[in-house]
Design an enzyme around this catalytic site. Structure first.
Site, short mmCIF file in Angstrom:
data_model
loop_
_atom_site.label_atom_id
_atom_site.label_comp_id
_atom_site.label_asym_id
_atom_site.label_seq_id
_atom_site.Cartn_x
_atom_site.Cartn_y
_atom_site.Cartn_z
N ASP A 1 11.19 5.75 1.95
CA ASP A 1 9.57 5.51 3.37
C ASP A 1 10.61 5.50 4.61
O ASP A 1 12.01 5.31 4.17
CB ASP A 1 9.52 3.94 3.35
N GLU B 1 5.45 10.09 2.56
CA GLU B 1 4.41 9.61 2.64
C GLU B 1 4.25 11.49 4.00
O GLU B 1 4.66 12.31 4.01
CB GLU B 1 4.78 9.11 4.13
N CYS C 1 1.12 -5.51 1.20
CA CYS C 1 2.44 -6.69 -0.19
C CYS C 1 1.98 -5.42 -1.20
O CYS C 1 1.42 -5.70 -2.04
CB CYS C 1 1.58 -7.82 0.05
N CYS D 1 1.08 -8.35 -3.86
CA CYS D 1 -0.47 -8.84 -4.70
C CYS D 1 -1.38 -7.80 -4.34
O CYS D 1 -3.09 -8.30 -3.97
CB CYS D 1 -0.48 -10.58 -3.72
N CYS E 1 4.53 -11.97 2.64
CA CYS E 1 3.58 -11.60 2.39
C CYS E 1 2.72 -13.00 2.77
O CYS E 1 2.79 -14.57 2.99
CB CYS E 1 2.94 -11.53 1.29
N CYS F 1 0.48 -14.96 -0.72
CA CYS F 1 1.48 -14.93 -1.97
C CYS F 1 3.22 -15.10 -1.73
O CYS F 1 3.47 -15.95 -2.33
CB CYS F 1 1.38 -13.83 -2.93
N ASP G 1 11.13 -2.41 4.34
CA ASP G 1 11.28 -0.97 4.11
C ASP G 1 10.75 -0.46 3.04
O ASP G 1 10.66 0.76 2.41
CB ASP G 1 12.52 0.05 5.52
ZN LIG Z 1 1.46 -10.91 -1.37
#
Ligand SMILES: [Zn+2]
Length: 389
Positions: free
Chosen positions: A184, A268, A335, A338, A354, A357, A364
């Site tokens: 990233d 990316e 995230c 999850c 997150c 979760c 990053d």
């Molecule tokens: Zn999560």
């Protein structure tokens, strides 16, 4: 496997040679600007745009009208026209991708003077023969391998340089590692890897940039055209060059490391235009550091990312690895634990938390992990074959 390499050397010039270089560069600039004007004019009147071939056939006539154009080799003038064609292609590509178009500009005297030979050059030891300029010695810091494809002569603040591009057939190699990594890139952290490695932006630039601002300020106080002005302007140009070189060295160092350590690199698929948009986005969102940085040298940063990606790409391929490009959407908001995607997950630039979760990580690195996951999914589907070209 064919690999393309560029070797850049400083030329040992004298007044005489520099004079010839300037003449050739001047001829190229003249041709470039004249045909750029022609493209604009014809488009305005007839809505047609002459292409490279339409214009190249006019070169001999142009030489009759302006005999001094014969100071430059014909092929070098044709290359200037090819540059113009490329500038237009880039322009239309940016328009299509919805980026900032940046119409092709007229070339100015003394600004990035350069010209390119597609052939006709010879190299003997540390001397190079450049048609219409003659034999010129250069500082041969390393040996040249492969077949020479083209040669560019350019001027920068510290002198004249020659860049020799070669193509070489090398046996296919198998990468020594078998790991895959997601990368990233960003403003605050230059590059974050899914394995937790982070590369900060090159830091000694800050000092240089501070000095640069000072020299710039000094220059604005000097009388234009005075000796002091010229001295200061030269100093400024040299500093710009040093900053550029430092940046390039860093890009090379990081890209070499990544491509050596990992057989598969997932990046990316960022178009430069998207990059500038996302940089703008970061300016608007909180984060003082980001704000200052992004404002500072956005275009240079963009350029740096583009170059960085290219470097990783060719270095990974050279070492027998592979590149996978993935859609960058949501990689920073999702995230990794999850899969929940929300802006709320990233209340600050640097930290990911997150809201579902409770997963917490450097933002990053979380993004890099997502990039890797997307890349491996793409790869498993077989769709990566084209992306990895
Ligand atoms: Zn999560």
């Amino acid at each position: 496997m064919k690999i393309v390499k560029a070797y850049k050397y400083k030329l040992k010039t004298n007044k005489n040679i520099e004079e010839k270089f300037r003449q050739i560069a001047g001829c190229c600039r003249f041709v470039y600007n004249l045909f750029l004007a022609q493209k604009i004019q014809e488009y305005r009147t007839d809505f047609v745009m002459p292409n490279y071939y339409d214009q190249a056939v006019q070169l001999p006539l142009l030489k009759e009208e302006y005999p001094w154009l014969k100071e430059a080799p014909s092929q070098v003038l044709q290359q200037a026209l090819k540059d113009l064609e490329q500038a237009y292609k880039n322009f239309f590509r940016r328009v299509k991708s919805g980026g900032v178009p940046g119409f092709p500009k007229f070339r100015k005297k003394g600004v990035h003077d350069s010209f390119r030979y597609p052939q006709g050059i010879k190299i003997e030891g540390s001397r190079i023969y450049l048609p219409k300029a003659g034999w010129v010695s250069f500082h041969k810091s390393r040996s040249i391998q492969g077949e020479i494809k083209n040669v560019t002569v350019s001027e920068s603040a510290s002198g004249w340089y020659v860049s020799i591009q070669t193509e070489q057939d090398v046996p296919d190699v198998v990468h020594s590692s078998n790991t895959a990594v997601g990368v990233d890139v960003g403003v605050r952290v230059f590059a974050a890897l899914s394995d937790g490695t982070t590369y900060m932006p090159v830091n000694n630039l800050k000092k240089l940039e501070k000095k640069l601002t000072k020299v710039q300020r000094d220059l604005s106080r000097k009388k234009k055209g005075s000796n002091n002005f010229k001295k200061n302007a030269k100093k400024l140009a040299l500093m710009h060059e040093r900053i550029k070189n430092t940046r390039m060295d860093y890009l090379h160092k990081v890209s070499t490391e990544i491509s050596k350590n990992h057989a598969v690199v997932v990046l990316e698929n960022l178009k430069i235009s998207n990059m500038s948009r996302s940089a703008k986005g970061t300016v608007e969102s909180p984060g003082e550091n980001v704000k200052a940085k992004a404002g500072l040298n956005k275009s240079i940063l963009n350029q740096g990312w583009g170059m960085f990606r290219n470097m990783i790409e060719y270095k990974t391929k050279h070492s027998g690895g592979n590149i996978i490009l993935v859609d960058p959407r949501y990689t920073s908001q999702t995230c990794h634990n999850c899969g929940y995607t929300s802006k709320e997950n990233r209340k600050t630039q640097s930290h990911f938390h997150c809201t579902v979760c409770g997963y917490e990580l450097n933002a990053d690195i979380n993004a890099a992990k997502n990039i890797l996951a997307v890349g491996l999914t793409v790869s498993a589907c077989g769709a990566a074959a084209s992306a990895a070209q």
